[in-house]
Design an enzyme around this catalytic site. Structure first.
Site, mmCIF file in Angstrom:
data_model
loop_
_atom_site.group_PDB
_atom_site.id
_atom_site.type_symbol
_atom_site.label_atom_id
_atom_site.label_comp_id
_atom_site.label_asym_id
_atom_site.label_seq_id
_atom_site.Cartn_x
_atom_site.Cartn_y
_atom_site.Cartn_z
ATOM 1 N N GLU A 33 19.604 9.600 73.749
ATOM 2 C CA GLU A 33 18.779 8.460 73.377
ATOM 3 C C GLU A 33 18.975 7.435 74.490
ATOM 4 O OE1 GLU A 33 19.974 6.081 70.028
ATOM 5 O OE2 GLU A 33 18.000 5.135 69.865
ATOM 6 N N ARG A 259 32.570 17.487 70.281
ATOM 7 C CA ARG A 259 32.410 16.585 71.416
ATOM 8 C C ARG A 259 33.736 16.443 72.152
ATOM 9 N NH1 ARG A 259 29.888 11.781 70.762
ATOM 10 N NH2 ARG A 259 28.674 11.999 68.878
ATOM 11 N N LYS A 269 29.428 4.344 72.331
ATOM 12 C CA LYS A 269 28.434 3.520 73.022
ATOM 13 C C LYS A 269 28.462 2.086 72.506
ATOM 14 C CE LYS A 269 24.659 6.552 74.351
ATOM 15 N NZ LYS A 269 23.303 6.989 73.965
#
Length: 526
Positions: A33, A259, A269
């Site tokens: 994104e 991850r 983020k």
RNA sequence: UGGGGUAUGGGGUAAUUGGCAGCCCAGCGGAUUCUGGUUCCGUUAGUCUAGGUUCGAGUCCUAGUACCCCAACCA
């Protein structure tokens, strides 16, 4: 197939190929994104997505998952594109979920006509409350049984902009009793009268992740949709949507993997953004940031990051790699390519008492002992030098081989020197070390063959340059040949300057005017 | 509270799918070295627990335990 790497993803792909599921086709995608900069965690996903495709002679697209106009910006799109290139990967194509808004809408009408989606007039809190909880079934919306015709009319009016934000949503009609919360009539469209970074004001209806992602995969012809573990519970929904749509290609398969997390490293983020917004760091590319641009400015070579990501492997086990392991890959890469320079972080003055007054000697030193083809440099030697404070001990502890009274050591590339005394200030602190040099040892070796236990770095006091400025700039250009930062440390805030000096325990070698190179650790970790 | 996922030395990750538990990082010991770097050699240490099947179990079965994810109109 180029590589026989073994992991559960490749096993699954191999199985698909054997069974002819996708007629041998392998297509993946990296779907960020565009709401922030890529960090070390994304590198793992990039390496996974691209390398799986490459290993099976397939392709990997870059697709921006730009379905939320409130958080996304072109600045991030550009940064992501260049970061992927820096890592050394070339997407087969660059797509945007927003390319598919029209198709997605068309498919939404398909579901509405089949009675598989409905418009709900309730607000978010109500819908959330009705969803139930873990072990508690949800209750159905009073709008759940609207006719397809009414739903179609409302959906079209939603798209036409007749309703305000939050007043209505389109929901999939699945099962409010489903044990998997994702299946309790998930929202497909929300009304958001916000401009989108690519589609501008064309839409006031935006698809949610669940309604956009699998469909985008299907539109592009993705075969294996690799994502992280937290989407595991979404897979049933991913399949449900696809099961009910007229797909142009074979139905893609979602495969989840863990991850990458690193010790001492923030990879959220949200938190990285607040460091930038609050001015704690100078930007997303601050060398203290774990972003790819930060790591790049910190001097991490891209190939080290890629090799690290490849070697930690792909599993479904949540784990946290040690930053030391990453640094080991960085050192391995740099050791082969980095030019060496001598450097002194905590200076201690050395006076060569038998050095001819005013004489300047010049030595030729190899830039990189690991790579003789990398040339040589000239280093100036005088009677007044700086050495590392740690390299001298008035009373040497056991196994201390460096300079101490009476001991002879080698000044790298120059001469053998012997300590003859120290000078202290009123407080008793050593402020100077006196040595004598042996003129017969020019270049660093003794004609009589005698050995010394230690070889030390040194800098001519008259010729030394500001380490901080040099360090930062050189680290960058070591990792990015041909480029300079153009903004040495002066442009960084005072805190970061100190950090570079304090933490840059550069395994450095060498110091000659203006340059630095190999280092062990540099950076700032929470 | 329901569902899903995962457990292999200090940190990670393999094991031809039931056949000698290997590799990387870290540690320790040694050799080489004009970087206490590099390189090389050696070495410490592991299958979550309890049962079961089997000639043989990290792998299969049963029962536990621990950790992670899911109740945004974020992704």
């Amino acid at each position: 197939m180029t590589e026989a790497a073994n992991d559960f993803i490749r096993d699954a792909v191999r199985r698909d190929n054997e069974q002819g599921t996708y007629r041998g086709r392998v297509q993946t995608r990296f779907p960020p994104e565009p709401n922030g900069y890529l960090h070390i965690g994304h590198a793992k996903a990039i390496v996974t997505d691209f390398s799986v495709a490459l290993d099976f002679d397939g392709t990997c697209n870059l697709r921006f998952d730009d379905t939320n106009p409130d958080t996304e910006e072109t600045e991030y799109v550009d940064a992501i594109v260049s970061d992927i290139a820096w890592l050394g990967y070339e997407p087969a194509a660059i797509f945007y979920a927003s390319d598919y808004f029209e198709k997605l809408y068309e498919w939404a009408e398909v579901l509405v006509r089949e009675g598989l989606a409905y418009v709900d007039d309730q607000d978010g809190d109500t819908i959330s409350a009705q969803r139930g909880g873990y072990g508690r079934p949800g209750v159905e919306s009073p709008y759940r049984d609207r006719s397809p015709a009414e739903n179609l009319d409302l959906l079209r009016r939603m798209r036409a902009g007749e309703f305000p934000d939050g007043s209505r949503v389109l929901r999939a009609k699945v099962d409010m009793q489903h044990e998997n919360m994702q299946m309790r009539d998930p929202v497909m469209y929300r009304i958001r009268h916000s401009p989108h970074h690519r589609t501008g004001d064309a839409w006031c209806l935006y698809p949610t992740y669940d309604w956009a992602h699998g469909q985008s995969d299907a539109i592009e012809g993705v075969t294996h949709s690799l994502c992280t573990l937290e989407f595991d519970s979404h897979r049933v929904l991913y399949d449900w949507f696809l099961d009910h749509l007229p797909l142009p290609y074979d139905q893609p398969r979602q495969i989840e993997f863990a991850r990458l997390e690193l010790t001492h490293t923030v990879t959220s983020k949200r938190r990285l953004r607040s460091l930038v917004d609050d001015g704690v760091v100078d930007g997303w590319d601050d060398p203290r940031m774990p972003t790819l641009q930060g790591l790049r400015r910190r001097g991490y070579p891209a190939e080290a990051i890629v090799a690290f990501c490849r070697d930690v492997g792909t599993t479904r086990t949540n784990s946290r790699q040690s930053i030391e392991n990453l640094e080991a890959y960085v050192r391995r890469a740099l050791n082969l390519t980095a030019q060496r320079r001598m450097a002194v972080l905590r200076p201690l003055k050395v006076v060569v008492t038998n050095w001819p007054e005013g004489q300047v000697d010049t030595f030729e030193v190899a830039n990189n002992p690991e790579d003789p083809s990398d040339g040589v440099r000239q280093v100036a030697f005088t009677g007044e030098l700086w050495i590392e404070a740690d390299d001298f001990a008035e009373v040497p502890p056991p196994k201390f081989f460096r300079l101490s009274p009476g001991v002879e050591v080698r000044l790298r590339g120059a001469y053998l020197v012997r300590c003859t005394g120290v000078v202290k200030d009123e407080a008793g602190e050593i402020v100077q070390v006196d040595v004598t040099y042996d003129p017969e040892t020019r270049g660093g070796s003794a004609p009589d063959g005698r050995k010394v236990r230690s070889t030390m770095h040194w800098v001519s006091a008259a010729h030394a340059v500001d380490l901080e400025v040099a360090l930062y700039d050189r680290l960058f250009s070591a990792a990015n040949p041909g480029e300079r930062t153009g903004e040495p440390l002066d442009d960084l805030n005072p805190d970061s300057r100190e950090l570079v000096a304090a933490k840059g325990e550069a395994a450095l070698a060498a110091t000659a005017p203006g340059e630095v190179v190999q280092f062990e650790r540099l950076g700032y970790f929470a």
